[in-house]
Design a protein around this motif. Structure first.
Motif, PDB file in Angstrom:
ATOM      1  N   PRO A 112       0.817  -1.226   0.000  1.00 21.49           N
ATOM      2  CA  PRO A 112       0.000   0.000   0.000  1.00 21.49           C
ATOM      3  C   PRO A 112       0.852   1.279   0.000  1.00 21.49           C
ATOM      4  N   ALA A 113       1.975   1.244   0.698  1.00 22.04           N
ATOM      5  CA  ALA A 113       2.858   2.417   0.727  1.00 22.04           C
ATOM      6  C   ALA A 113       3.511   2.627  -0.634  1.00 22.04           C
ATOM      7  N   SER A 114       3.816   1.539  -1.316  1.00 28.93           N
ATOM      8  CA  SER A 114       4.390   1.656  -2.658  1.00 28.93           C
ATOM      9  C   SER A 114       3.394   2.284  -3.627  1.00 28.93           C
ATOM     10  N   LYS A 115       2.125   1.920  -3.489  1.00 28.84           N
ATOM     11  CA  LYS A 115       1.097   2.500  -4.354  1.00 28.84           C
ATOM     12  C   LYS A 115       0.968   4.000  -4.091  1.00 28.84           C
ATOM     13  N   GLU A 156       0.728  -4.366  -8.193  1.00 26.51           N
ATOM     14  CA  GLU A 156      -0.404  -3.842  -8.966  1.00 26.51           C
ATOM     15  C   GLU A 156      -0.105  -4.023 -10.458  1.00 26.51           C
ATOM     16  N   PRO A 157      -0.314  -5.238 -10.991  1.00 28.13           N
ATOM     17  CA  PRO A 157       0.031  -5.474 -12.402  1.00 28.13           C
ATOM     18  C   PRO A 157      -0.709  -4.566 -13.383  1.00 28.13           C
ATOM     19  N   ALA A 158      -1.962  -4.249 -13.088  1.00 26.97           N
ATOM     20  CA  ALA A 158      -2.719  -3.366 -13.988  1.00 26.97           C
ATOM     21  C   ALA A 158      -2.099  -1.969 -14.015  1.00 26.97           C
ATOM     22  N   LEU A 164       3.507   1.499 -18.120  1.00 26.33           N
ATOM     23  CA  LEU A 164       4.361   1.147 -19.264  1.00 26.33           C
ATOM     24  C   LEU A 164       3.731   1.601 -20.581  1.00 26.33           C
ATOM     25  N   ALA A 165       2.401   1.514 -20.668  1.00 19.94           N
ATOM     26  CA  ALA A 165       1.712   1.991 -21.875  1.00 19.94           C
ATOM     27  C   ALA A 165       1.865   3.491 -22.021  1.00 19.94           C
ATOM     28  N   LEU A 193      11.700   9.620 -13.226  1.00 20.76           N
ATOM     29  CA  LEU A 193      10.591   9.555 -12.268  1.00 20.76           C
ATOM     30  C   LEU A 193       9.561   8.513 -12.702  1.00 20.76           C
ATOM     31  N   ALA A 194       9.274   8.447 -13.993  1.00 15.18           N
ATOM     32  CA  ALA A 194       8.328   7.445 -14.496  1.00 15.18           C
ATOM     33  C   ALA A 194       8.852   6.034 -14.245  1.00 15.18           C
ATOM     34  N   ASP A 195      10.156   5.840 -14.414  1.00 18.71           N
ATOM     35  CA  ASP A 195      10.760   4.540 -14.115  1.00 18.71           C
ATOM     36  C   ASP A 195      10.603   4.193 -12.635  1.00 18.71           C
ATOM     37  N   LEU A 196      10.768   5.187 -11.772  1.00 21.92           N
ATOM     38  CA  LEU A 196      10.560   4.959 -10.335  1.00 21.92           C
ATOM     39  C   LEU A 196       9.101   4.599 -10.050  1.00 21.92           C
ATOM     40  N   ALA A 197       8.191   5.249 -10.749  1.00 26.41           N
ATOM     41  CA  ALA A 197       6.767   4.938 -10.562  1.00 26.41           C
ATOM     42  C   ALA A 197       6.487   3.492 -10.954  1.00 26.41           C
ATOM     43  N   VAL A 198       7.085   3.010 -12.028  1.00 25.21           N
ATOM     44  CA  VAL A 198       6.903   1.623 -12.459  1.00 25.21           C
ATOM     45  C   VAL A 198       7.482   0.672 -11.410  1.00 25.21           C
ATOM     46  N   THR A 199       8.671   0.978 -10.933  1.00 26.53           N
ATOM     47  CA  THR A 199       9.290   0.156  -9.888  1.00 26.53           C
ATOM     48  C   THR A 199       8.401   0.094  -8.660  1.00 26.53           C
TER      49      THR A 199
END
Length: 195
Positions: A139-142, A180-182, A188-189, A167-173
């Protein structure tokens, strides 16, 4: 007739004065230079001495976050010592980020960038990177993802594409850590569309 002209002129000049005063008040305050290293070291030593008991008590992540928030509040109250204010904000930012509290870190960065001549995107990237590494529960990662995405958008609007990509790469990580696969797929999209 002459008195009406004078009255109109008075009204005109009074209005002009009020408008110009209002515009001057609306202009942003000038930012201060970042204090030199020596001033920051002296301020850090004073802060360490004043908050020595708080540092000693801050053993857990939550206690360290509370210390960061306390330092942030003290910085907000400090108006007359620019070096101490800057150093309090910097320390609060670093402690918060290292504990995964990106909310407090961003608040400290926003205060730094509103008062000092600093580059907020590199600070936010650094804080986000530390927070993503520190955060463990999904939950903290989200929450990290939710906090990082607006910074990505701001970086793009300021033509800071390299920073936005990092920053976007960090968001994906962080989305992967959140399990949260979705969300990962969506991020990534978005990334593919922007490149």
């Amino acid at each position: 007739v002459e008195s009406r002209k004078r009255n109109r002129m008075r009204v005109f000049f009074t209005s002009l004065l009020l408008i110009s005063t209002g515009l001057a008040a609306a202009e942003p305050a000038s930012k201060s230079s970042v204090p030199d290293e020596e001033s920051q070291k002296a301020a850090a030593a004073r802060i360490a001495e004043v908050y020595k008991p708080d540092y000693a008590k801050a053993k857990s992540a939550m206690q360290k976050v509370e210390l960061a928030q306390k330092l942030l509040k003290e910085a907000q109250a400090t108006k007359d010592d620019l070096a101490s204010r800057y150093t309090l904000l910097r320390i609060a930012r670093d402690i918060a980020a290292q504990q995964g509290d990106l909310i407090t870190a961003i608040e400290a960065i926003d205060l730094l960038s509103s008062g000092y001549e600093v580059e907020p995107f590199s600070m936010k990237l650094e804080a986000a990177s530390a927070a993503v590494k520190a955060v463990k529960p999904p939950p903290a990662s989200k929450i990290c993802v939710e906090l990082i995405l607006p910074i990505v958008a701001d970086a793009i609007s300021e033509d800071r594409y390299d920073t936005a990509q990092k920053l976007a790469d960090l968001a994906v990580t962080s989305a992967r850590s959140a399990k949260e696969p979705a969300l990962v797929k969506d991020l990534l999209a978005r990334d593919r569309k922007s490149t």
